[in-house]
Design a protein around this motif. Sequence first.
Motif, short mmCIF file in Angstrom:
data_model
loop_
_atom_site.label_atom_id
_atom_site.label_comp_id
_atom_site.label_asym_id
_atom_site.label_seq_id
_atom_site.Cartn_x
_atom_site.Cartn_y
_atom_site.Cartn_z
N ALA A 9 19.42 -2.96 19.18
CA ALA A 9 19.93 -4.22 19.42
C ALA A 9 18.69 -5.15 18.77
CB ALA A 9 20.08 -4.75 20.83
N ASN A 10 18.91 -6.11 17.82
CA ASN A 10 17.79 -6.83 17.36
C ASN A 10 18.30 -8.01 16.78
OD1 ASN A 10 18.55 -4.20 15.16
ND2 ASN A 10 18.38 -6.25 14.02
N PRO A 11 17.49 -9.11 16.40
CA PRO A 11 18.05 -10.46 15.52
C PRO A 11 17.93 -9.72 14.03
CG PRO A 11 16.15 -10.83 16.75
CD PRO A 11 16.15 -9.46 16.84
N ASP A 12 19.33 -10.54 13.47
CA ASP A 12 19.33 -10.22 12.19
C ASP A 12 18.97 -11.64 11.25
OD1 ASP A 12 20.01 -7.66 11.86
OD2 ASP A 12 22.18 -8.01 11.57
N PRO A 94 12.92 -4.84 17.69
CA PRO A 94 12.96 -4.69 16.05
C PRO A 94 13.48 -6.13 15.37
CG PRO A 94 14.14 -3.12 17.52
CD PRO A 94 13.74 -4.07 18.46
N LEU A 95 13.22 -5.91 14.09
CA LEU A 95 13.73 -7.21 13.23
C LEU A 95 14.32 -6.64 11.90
CD1 LEU A 95 10.76 -9.56 13.71
CD2 LEU A 95 12.76 -9.91 15.04
N THR A 96 15.36 -7.54 11.61
CA THR A 96 16.27 -7.09 10.32
C THR A 96 16.11 -8.15 9.58
OG1 THR A 96 16.99 -5.13 11.58
CG2 THR A 96 18.30 -6.02 9.56
N LEU A 108 16.47 -4.61 5.32
CA LEU A 108 15.07 -4.48 5.43
C LEU A 108 14.56 -4.43 7.25
CD1 LEU A 108 13.43 -6.49 2.81
CD2 LEU A 108 13.72 -4.07 2.69
N THR A 109 14.35 -3.45 7.69
CA THR A 109 14.29 -3.48 9.06
C THR A 109 12.71 -2.86 9.63
OG1 THR A 109 16.39 -2.78 9.49
CG2 THR A 109 14.81 -2.25 11.36
N ASP A 169 20.60 6.80 7.09
CA ASP A 169 19.51 7.56 7.33
C ASP A 169 18.57 6.94 6.43
OD1 ASP A 169 17.34 9.27 8.15
OD2 ASP A 169 18.36 11.09 7.24
N PRO A 170 17.50 6.19 6.87
CA PRO A 170 16.49 5.60 6.05
C PRO A 170 15.55 6.82 5.28
CG PRO A 170 16.57 4.20 8.23
CD PRO A 170 17.40 5.81 8.41
N ALA A 171 15.43 7.99 6.06
CA ALA A 171 14.80 8.97 5.19
C ALA A 171 15.57 9.89 4.29
CB ALA A 171 14.16 9.84 6.26
#
Length: 306
Positions: A9-12, A94-96, A108-109, A169-171
């Motif tokens: 859960a984060n702001p976009d 977290p921020l995105t 971009l997160t 999967d960012p990796a």
Amino acid sequence: MDLLVIGDANPDVVIGPVDQPILFGQRERLVPAGSLVLGGSASIMACGAARLGLSVAFAGRVGDDPAGDFVRTSLADRGVNVDALVVDSSLPTPLTTILTSGDDRAILTSPGCLPSITADDVPLDLVRSVRHVHAASFYLLPELAAGLAGIFKEAKAAKATTSLDPNDDPAGRWDRSILDPILRVTDYFLPNAAEVLALTGHHQVEDAAGILARRGPLVVVKNGVDGAIAHNGSKVVTAPALKVDTIDAVGAGDSFDAGWVAAVLNGSRPDRALAIAAACGSLSTRAAGGTAAQANWNEAVESVTS
């Protein structure tokens, strides 16, 4: 509660549409629109499910900061219970930032407290009291992923159903060794087409879905304007996407997930549930951000009927 959602859960901050390529060198460019909205696959799904009439609780983690306050308020305002949303005093929310371009987007997160979320953040009494448990952003949450099979086993022992949306999967590793044990206790696996191909190394969506379905779950694949398929290992059903005037596709897959879970919990057969889910995903694209245009139950059902 009907549903417990576990995850991010984060702001976009959604910006766009942006002409490609992105330019560095301190160049400033103007775009038609920008908005600050609730983000995170799990939180968008939770809001979509609440909009569809389910009673929903959320478990995860945010920081002790204004961004965390924004997340808690946004979820609660949409009818989601946030009693199990932990406030982390040592790590930020977290921020995105999402840059949109046509039906594509770059994301971009800054993960903040996401990697610190564990199975211990999820109250087992809550897991045992709901009808369904959904988890999202599997590869963004490595500590939670390590304990997710145990959570799903508790849910199934209490006669609840389970679902998982892996997200990206960012990796780029798409490690199946940690995923396969969870698939064995997952009723509905909800990747998109790119994810199901990456997880199997195949180039055909239906074949890739069949491979994963043979691990145990019903595999329900979101495929954008081409609609969706559900594969149980031997039989495939399909549903088309709705034709809508798309403003922003951010969160459409999460709204699809919400539609699928709501339809299943309301007793729909898989073909009917798939059609309702595809409608929910399509309808959510009518406004910027993941939650502003989410359908209610009557709207979703009527769009399928018509």
